[in-house]
Scaffold this active site. Sequence first.
Site, PDB file in Angstrom:
ATOM      1  N   LYS A  90       0.864  -1.187   0.000  1.00 52.05           N
ATOM      2  CA  LYS A  90       0.000   0.000   0.000  1.00 52.05           C
ATOM      3  C   LYS A  90       0.894   1.229   0.000  1.00 52.05           C
ATOM      4  O   LYS A  90       1.813   1.348   0.818  1.00 52.05           O
ATOM      5  CB  LYS A  90      -0.883  -0.005   1.267  1.00 52.05           C
ATOM      6  N   GLN A 111       7.388   4.053   3.908  1.00 48.53           N
ATOM      7  CA  GLN A 111       5.976   3.648   3.965  1.00 48.53           C
ATOM      8  C   GLN A 111       5.796   2.331   4.729  1.00 48.53           C
ATOM      9  O   GLN A 111       4.793   2.130   5.402  1.00 48.53           O
ATOM     10  CB  GLN A 111       5.436   3.506   2.528  1.00 48.53           C
ATOM     11  N   LYS A 126       5.510   2.316  -3.101  1.00 44.66           N
ATOM     12  CA  LYS A 126       5.333   3.669  -3.642  1.00 44.66           C
ATOM     13  C   LYS A 126       5.567   3.605  -5.142  1.00 44.66           C
ATOM     14  O   LYS A 126       6.336   2.761  -5.618  1.00 44.66           O
ATOM     15  CB  LYS A 126       6.353   4.635  -3.007  1.00 44.66           C
ATOM     16  N   ASP A 166      -0.636  11.189  -4.015  1.00 40.50           N
ATOM     17  CA  ASP A 166       0.575  11.819  -3.471  1.00 40.50           C
ATOM     18  C   ASP A 166       0.766  13.107  -4.265  1.00 40.50           C
ATOM     19  O   ASP A 166      -0.191  13.599  -4.888  1.00 40.50           O
ATOM     20  CB  ASP A 166       1.797  10.885  -3.601  1.00 40.50           C
ATOM     21  N   THR A 209      -4.505  13.561   6.006  1.00 37.17           N
ATOM     22  CA  THR A 209      -3.082  13.711   6.341  1.00 37.17           C
ATOM     23  C   THR A 209      -2.844  15.031   7.084  1.00 37.17           C
ATOM     24  O   THR A 209      -2.180  15.061   8.129  1.00 37.17           O
ATOM     25  CB  THR A 209      -2.210  13.632   5.066  1.00 37.17           C
ATOM     26  N   ASN A 240      -2.392  19.506  -0.892  1.00 40.22           N
ATOM     27  CA  ASN A 240      -3.369  18.813  -0.053  1.00 40.22           C
ATOM     28  C   ASN A 240      -3.014  18.845   1.432  1.00 40.22           C
ATOM     29  O   ASN A 240      -3.822  19.233   2.274  1.00 40.22           O
ATOM     30  CB  ASN A 240      -3.476  17.365  -0.573  1.00 40.22           C
ATOM     31  N   SER A 383      -7.094   5.788   4.391  1.00 37.20           N
ATOM     32  CA  SER A 383      -7.143   4.981   3.161  1.00 37.20           C
ATOM     33  C   SER A 383      -7.567   3.551   3.479  1.00 37.20           C
ATOM     34  O   SER A 383      -8.300   2.918   2.714  1.00 37.20           O
ATOM     35  CB  SER A 383      -5.763   4.942   2.500  1.00 37.20           C
TER      36      SER A 383
END
Length: 450
Positions: A90, A111, A126, A166, A209, A240, A383
């Site tokens: 993920k 990650q 990623k 992202d 986030t 974001n 997520s």
Amino acid sequence: MDHIEQTIKLARSTNCQDDKNFFQALQEVLISIKPLIAQHPEYLDHNILQRIIYPNREIRFKIEWLNDNNQTQVNNGYRIQFNNALGPYKGGVRFHPSVNPDILKFLAFEQIFKNAITGLHIGGAKGGSDFDPKGKSDKEIMKFCQAFMTSFYNSVGSDVDILGGDIGVGEREVGYLFGQYKILTNTYGSIITSKPLSLGGSQGRSSATGFGLIYFTQKLLEDQNETLKGKICTISGSGNVAIHAIEKLYEMGAVPVTCSDSRGAIHDSNGIDLELLKKIKLERRASLEYYAIERKNATYIKRENYDEGSNYVWEVPCFAAFPCATQNELGKKCAQTLIDNDVKIIAEGANMPTMPDAIDLFVKHNIIFAPAKAANAGGVAVSVLEMSQNNSLNYFSAEEVDKKLQNIMSNIYIHIKKTCDEYDLGMDLISGANILGFKRVADAMIAQGV
Ligand code: NDP
């Protein structure tokens, strides 16, 4: 030479030597888990150190697409499926000209531990492309996203590898990627998160986030008998993560006074005008210089040359600094300025925004430092809620998601602090986070056998 140093030497002498960002991340994790390794010889017996530093799979593909003038364009695409000991891979997808295998390998490596820290069962990955979405028409973005997915859909799956957003990949791009996957496979699987609500996205995912970053900071400050109320805060970025961090800072009674983009920075001492910022960055997708044109009291500093680790926003005195743009955007010189201006806390919204020598300086001066893999984990946590809602067809309200996010961020802090106490690390949240994440992954690797 101990096992950690041997592993770093091995990494340097093999495939990691040219990967500056990846090596930086790897070295930080390995050095900080020394106390864990000392207590757990079984990790050495199972050769976990060597096994964890190499990605399971590195996928590289070519993306061919037609621009609006019917000219064929070519970009590079990548996916690093680093470790799936805890669950399916993920991690987000990034579209930016700076994307290369090194950047993606470092992001995928980070990650793994970020996902582990959330306590959820997902592995680390990623991906992305060197495609630059700036100046492209909506149709070109759609064609590129379709071509990206066509080149790579065989490696994706709801129990194999789940993509997400992202830098340069927001709801619009996620929607197009998902649409193409659906056409190619005739399935509606949960293979990507950060979807628009109309495609089964989760309430609160786009803000998770940025909001999570501020919830984490608030929890940490509570523990220090401090609060964000009335405090001047500086933020970098205007995407974001930055926009939602600014929004939540206002809700907490703080005063966010800066933001930036790749071309310059804004200082608005009265507090950033959030509506104007959203209009410029989200609706018009324009440069921040328009902010200062419309808001006369604000200062706009144009970025003349790209100098790694420097950003005007760090020159503004503040109580808390939130780097929320990109990697290596806060260097030693800026760290010294922040310290001279009496900063109390740094909390990372972006991935690895603070350079190693800047971190060393903050640690030396006892500035509280909240590392990305803990502080920005709210996005991946929501997520996973999105994946579970898609699979169960049972959708949560915005209030329910927000409550769950607050709980998750609070628990992440509590578990890291507990780890710090267990290993006598004081407020070294970097080591606490690395030990907690590494332990969960290593235990899962041992349980599965080789
Ligand atoms: P966005 O694309 O929405 O925004 C990125 C912001 O950073 C923009 O303001 C952009 O400027 C600026 N920026 C990008 N690259 C550079 C650069 N090389 N130099 C200076 N400024 C730059 O991305 P997000 O807000 O989603 O992501 C920001 C960071 O947070 C990244 O590190 C990402 O990996 C991390 N993150 C994001 C999550 C999410 O849920 N979105 C989850 C966890 C981490 P411009 O507008 O000019 O392009």
